[in-house]
Scaffold this motif. Structure first.
Motif, mmCIF file in Angstrom:
data_model
loop_
_atom_site.group_PDB
_atom_site.id
_atom_site.type_symbol
_atom_site.label_atom_id
_atom_site.label_comp_id
_atom_site.label_asym_id
_atom_site.label_seq_id
_atom_site.Cartn_x
_atom_site.Cartn_y
_atom_site.Cartn_z
ATOM 1 N N THR A 1 2.695 5.469 -2.780
ATOM 2 C CA THR A 1 2.266 4.076 -2.628
ATOM 3 C C THR A 1 0.917 3.882 -3.297
ATOM 4 O OG1 THR A 1 1.145 4.497 -0.532
ATOM 5 C CG2 THR A 1 3.469 3.849 -0.419
ATOM 6 N N ASP A 2 0.604 2.664 -3.589
ATOM 7 C CA ASP A 2 -0.668 2.276 -4.226
ATOM 8 C C ASP A 2 -0.793 2.772 -5.669
ATOM 9 O OD1 ASP A 2 -1.601 1.029 -1.863
ATOM 10 O OD2 ASP A 2 -2.249 2.976 -1.082
ATOM 11 N N ILE A 3 0.319 3.156 -6.280
ATOM 12 C CA ILE A 3 0.246 3.523 -7.701
ATOM 13 C C ILE A 3 0.223 2.244 -8.530
ATOM 14 C CG2 ILE A 3 1.393 4.744 -9.584
ATOM 15 C CD1 ILE A 3 2.610 6.608 -7.430
ATOM 16 N N ASN B 1 -10.485 4.753 1.677
ATOM 17 C CA ASN B 1 -9.437 4.728 0.655
ATOM 18 C C ASN B 1 -8.185 5.483 1.121
ATOM 19 O OD1 ASN B 1 -12.382 5.212 -1.009
ATOM 20 N ND2 ASN B 1 -11.263 3.300 -1.288
ATOM 21 N N LYS B 2 -7.946 5.439 2.425
ATOM 22 C CA LYS B 2 -6.750 6.029 3.046
ATOM 23 C C LYS B 2 -6.653 7.535 2.820
ATOM 24 C CE LYS B 2 -4.004 1.853 2.059
ATOM 25 N NZ LYS B 2 -2.818 1.403 1.308
ATOM 26 N N LYS C 1 -7.034 8.958 -0.018
ATOM 27 C CA LYS C 1 -6.474 9.240 -1.347
ATOM 28 C C LYS C 1 -7.542 9.500 -2.398
ATOM 29 C CE LYS C 1 -2.256 6.616 -0.701
ATOM 30 N NZ LYS C 1 -1.339 5.633 -1.305
ATOM 31 N N ARG D 1 -6.365 2.264 -8.790
ATOM 32 C CA ARG D 1 -5.691 1.684 -7.633
ATOM 33 C C ARG D 1 -5.317 2.779 -6.634
ATOM 34 N NH1 ARG D 1 -3.795 -2.632 -5.465
ATOM 35 N NH2 ARG D 1 -2.024 -2.468 -4.072
ATOM 36 N N PHE D 2 -4.762 3.842 -7.144
ATOM 37 C CA PHE D 2 -4.343 4.923 -6.234
ATOM 38 C C PHE D 2 -5.544 5.589 -5.564
ATOM 39 C CE2 PHE D 2 -3.069 9.220 -5.098
ATOM 40 C CZ PHE D 2 -1.890 8.967 -4.420
ATOM 41 N N MET D 3 -6.542 5.925 -6.372
ATOM 42 C CA MET D 3 -7.706 6.647 -5.824
ATOM 43 C C MET D 3 -8.421 5.854 -4.737
ATOM 44 S SD MET D 3 -9.608 8.620 -8.960
ATOM 45 C CE MET D 3 -10.271 7.156 -9.731
ATOM 46 N N THR D 4 -8.337 4.533 -4.839
ATOM 47 C CA THR D 4 -9.035 3.717 -3.855
ATOM 48 C C THR D 4 -8.103 3.271 -2.732
ATOM 49 O OG1 THR D 4 -8.622 1.670 -5.099
ATOM 50 C CG2 THR D 4 -10.657 2.845 -5.603
ATOM 51 N N GLY D 5 -6.950 3.899 -2.648
ATOM 52 C CA GLY D 5 -6.028 3.569 -1.566
ATOM 53 C C GLY D 5 -5.558 2.129 -1.616
ATOM 54 N N GLY D 6 -5.439 1.590 -2.828
ATOM 55 C CA GLY D 6 -4.955 0.220 -2.982
ATOM 56 C C GLY D 6 -6.038 -0.831 -2.868
ATOM 57 N N GLN D 7 -7.294 -0.401 -2.793
ATOM 58 C CA GLN D 7 -8.398 -1.369 -2.669
ATOM 59 C C GLN D 7 -8.657 -2.116 -3.974
ATOM 60 O OE1 GLN D 7 -10.432 -2.080 0.044
ATOM 61 N NE2 GLN D 7 -11.444 -0.224 0.712
ATOM 62 N N GLN E 1 2.674 8.652 1.479
ATOM 63 C CA GLN E 1 1.600 7.880 0.847
ATOM 64 C C GLN E 1 1.357 8.304 -0.601
ATOM 65 O OE1 GLN E 1 -0.794 5.361 1.864
ATOM 66 N NE2 GLN E 1 0.920 4.913 3.206
ATOM 67 N N ALA E 2 1.904 9.457 -0.997
ATOM 68 C CA ALA E 2 1.764 9.886 -2.394
ATOM 69 C C ALA E 2 2.377 8.873 -3.347
ATOM 70 C CB ALA E 2 2.427 11.249 -2.601
#
Lengths: 326, 358
Positions: free
Chosen positions: A316-318, A95-96, A98, B133-139, A313-314
């Motif tokens: 992104t993916d929000i 999960n990168k 995160k 979404r964030f916790m899974t790194g966009g997965q 990266q803080a």
């Protein structure tokens, strides 16, 4: 009973338990050395539950895990290198970096996430189970949680919801006798956690969670039932948490005599003996151990060598970007 | 637009009536039908359920009964119980189940009967869906819509646990989008956009607006979530408002026009993500800003809007920013006290006169 389990499944479960044990022993040590940040909850002593349950599942079946979630991901087919990198907080992790230990997820393996809110997964798994029902396939969805979680409102809501909608949800309680530090006799009055199922007209069984064969067989009947439209089930696996609630927990609340006997039940040693009795050679079992050890060594090297995520990266993916197709 | 007798606001207990003419959003000649805000929401649900089999509706009493306000009425008859699903009274698990379904490819539309009940589901909304979404790194992604009626002011004595405006609870959580439609046109276009959006969207319907009518185009359309809408162009003062308050702003603007004051009205259709640029551009143009929100004053939406004005237009301001909000009070039961807690057109008028006189 355990002898009716196909030998390839029995060996596979052994391998799963060994991989979990090795992984957890390694991360415990790496945590002590400061290599892994955050909270770390290890699954040592409880391996038979994840291994026995997930041996009944297909890739497309869904599971949701807990704060003590590494074992479930490994049992669902997780790669130790990507897991280790995630626990290290590295960019190459599942999960990168995160999510970390408490939020690790791999949807491609049907693992919808470890979850740090006790009881929350029982609600979420119903949606995955509903989707299988809605699409008309025979998928099942499994929520893992502890004895403490069965005191949350969400757990009771979720059990009722699954029963009313007749969902293919399987609720697996890992009863290790402690809600963090509080012994079970202080947090619930019922003799067996499985008694909770009665209130929702759902089958509930209690099995020896240190016996991977017993866990496997109980799950098998629940899964068969759910796949054929029979609805949800509850399985209580009585198990033992060898280490503290998390790695910094010195367990002063546990009686001395209990501490001395924690490791008397060892699911991996017991299963090894059963396999030997079924004619599996010690050499074959040793090879499984060695393979796991090698895999782990590679995983640690991968995590060590991996880069940290970029601070940007803080942000992104929000959100998922709004699709052009809108 | 001439004033009509219909555009009066009642300051008593009866529901104020606003003319649909106050907000015209469909160009003349465009094929359109007049419908209520509630019908527009239902039509959006119906069209999206027809378009996409992964869309389904769940919530307490949403089936045959049609939900507490009748919004989902007839959907059960059309789509059946598999897709219009009654649930037990279990808000946290309703939202959690929607999240689980969304994680594996469905597009649930959840109804929670009143936003006041969302407190029971805050873990699943804010600590699960918003963060997955964030916790899974966009997965993962969680494409659900959570519809909740909110607000009060209808003189209906719905009291402290059925009348709140809670949009900032959700806007404070990164990962959620928060939409407050003010008209039938906006409600339909924004709900369709929310359903097609791959993120969790909080969709707050002002319960008082359900009966409000307006033109809705026949053609399929979606509106962008995260863009303010300039409901009225003006040059002297900017009113920033959302939800039902947009109507008070529009009515005030119409009255002020007769006094020679040109008012621009910005409808914050989504308070998150907040379109600071449109607010800032208007503030730079007019130099005077009034903010109007029904939510209680402290830590409410107007604070964030005021910050957007400060950041983007400080050098252009000719008067301090003024806000009109709900009182910092639980909503009372008795009409005689309840009526005093809501912002009204008169309050907006006074605020505009205040900034004009500065």
């Amino acid at each position: 009973m355990n002898n009716e389990i196909p030998i390839d499944v029995a060996l596979s479960m052994y391998g799963t338990m060994v991989r979990i044990r090795r992984f957890e022993q390694a991360v415990s040590e790496l945590y002590a050395r400061g290599k892994i940040p955050g909270f770390l909850h290890t699954y040592i002593g409880e391996e038979a539950v994840a291994a026995g349950v997930c041996a009944n599942l297909r890739l497309e079946d869904k599971i949701i895990s807990t704060h003590r979630g590494h074992g479930h991901l490994i049992a669902k087919g997780g790669r130790l290198d990507l897991m280790m990198a995630e626990l290290f907080g590295k960019a190459t992790g599942y999960n990168k970096g995160k999510g970390g230990s408490m939020h690790i997820a791999e949807p491609d393996l049907g693992m919808l996430g470890a979850n740090a809110i006790v009881g929350a997964g029982a609600a979420i798994i119903n949606g995955a189970a509903f989707t299988a029902q809605y699409l008309g396939n025979d998928g099942v969805a499994v929520a893992f949680f502890g004895d403490g979680a069965t005191n949350t409102g969400t757990f009771h809501e979720a059990m009722n919801f699954a029963a009313v909608w007749n969902l293919p949800s399987i609720f697996v309680c890992e009863n290790n006798g402690y809600a963090e530090s509080t012994p079970r006799r202080q947090h619930q009055k019922i003799q067996a956690v499985a008694q909770r199922a009665v209130a929702y007209d759902m089958p509930g069984v209690t099995v020896d969670g240190n016996n991977v064969g017993a866990v496997y067989l109980a799950t098998r009947s629940a899964v068969q039932r759910a796949r054929s439209g029979g609805g949800p089930a509850f399985i209580e696996c009585q198990t033992t948490r060898w280490r503290g609630h998390h790695e910094a927990d010195q367990q002063h609340y546990r009686p001395k005599e209990e501490m001395l006997t924690i490791e008397d039940r060892d699911a991996i040693r017991d299963w090894r003996n059963e396999l030997l009795a079924r004619g599996v050679s010690a050499a074959q079992l040793d090879e499984i151990e060695q393979t796991a050890a090698q895999e782990l060594e590679n995983a640690v090297a991968f995590a060590e060598a991996s880069p940290l995520p970029d601070p940007a990266q803080a942000y992104t993916d929000i959100f998922t970007p709004v699709s052009e197709a809108l | 637009m001439a004033a009509t007798e219909r555009d009066a606001v009642s300051l008593g207990g009866a529901a104020p009536v606003m003319s649909p003419d106050l907000i015209m959003q469909v160009a003349p000649g465009t094929p359109a039908r007049e419908m209520s805000y509630q019908e527009a929401i239902r039509e959006a649900l119906r069209e999206e359920m027809t378009r996409d089999a992964s869309v389904f509706v769940m919530g307490e009493d949403v089936g045959k009964h049609g939900g507490a306000f009748g919004v989902t009425r007839t959907l059960f008859d059309q789509f059946g119980g598999a897709r219009v699903r009654n649930t037990p009274i279990s808000e946290n698990t309703i939202v959690g189940a929607a999240t689980g379904a969304a994680l594996v490819g469905m597009r649930p539309v959840i109804e929670i009967m009143f936003v006041d009940f969302s407190g029971l589901a805050m873990d699943q909304i804010c600590t699960q869906a918003a963060k997955l979404r964030f916790m899974t790194g966009g997965q993962c992604q969680v494409p659900w819509v959570l519809r909740m009626p909110q607000g009060g002011g209808a003189g209906k004595s719905t009291a402290a646990q059925h009348s709140q405006s809670l949009e900032t609870w959700f806007a404070h959580i990164p990962g959620l989008k928060v939409v407050l439609p003010s008209t039938p046109y906006d409600a339909k276009g924004l709900l369709k956009a929310a359903i097609r959006d791959n993120n969790p969207v909080i969709f707050l319907e002002h319960k008082f607006l359900y009966s409000f009518r307006g033109l809705v185009p026949d053609q399929d359309y979606v509106l962008p979530i995260g863009k303010c809408d300039v409901k009225r162009v003006g040059t002297d003062v900017t009113i920033v408002a959302s939800g039902y308050m947009v109507w008070h702003a529009m009515l005030a603007a119409q009255m002020l026009e007769r006094e020679g004051v040109s008012v621009e009205v910005i409808d914050v259709r989504a308070i998150s993500p907040l379109d600071r640029e449109t607010i800032g551009a208007s503030a730079r143009k007019t130099g005077r800003v009034v903010l109007v929100a029904e939510a209680v004053r402290d830590y409410g939406p107007t604070g964030e809007w005021a910050m957007a004005v400060t950041e983007q237009a400080f050098d252009y301001l000719r008067a301090p920013v003024v806000r009109v909000t709900g009182r910092n009070s639980p909503v009372p039961f008795a009409n005689s006290i309840e009526d005093g807690v809501w912002p009204r057109t008169d309050d907006v008028l006074q605020a505009v006169r205040q900034v004009m006189a500065y």
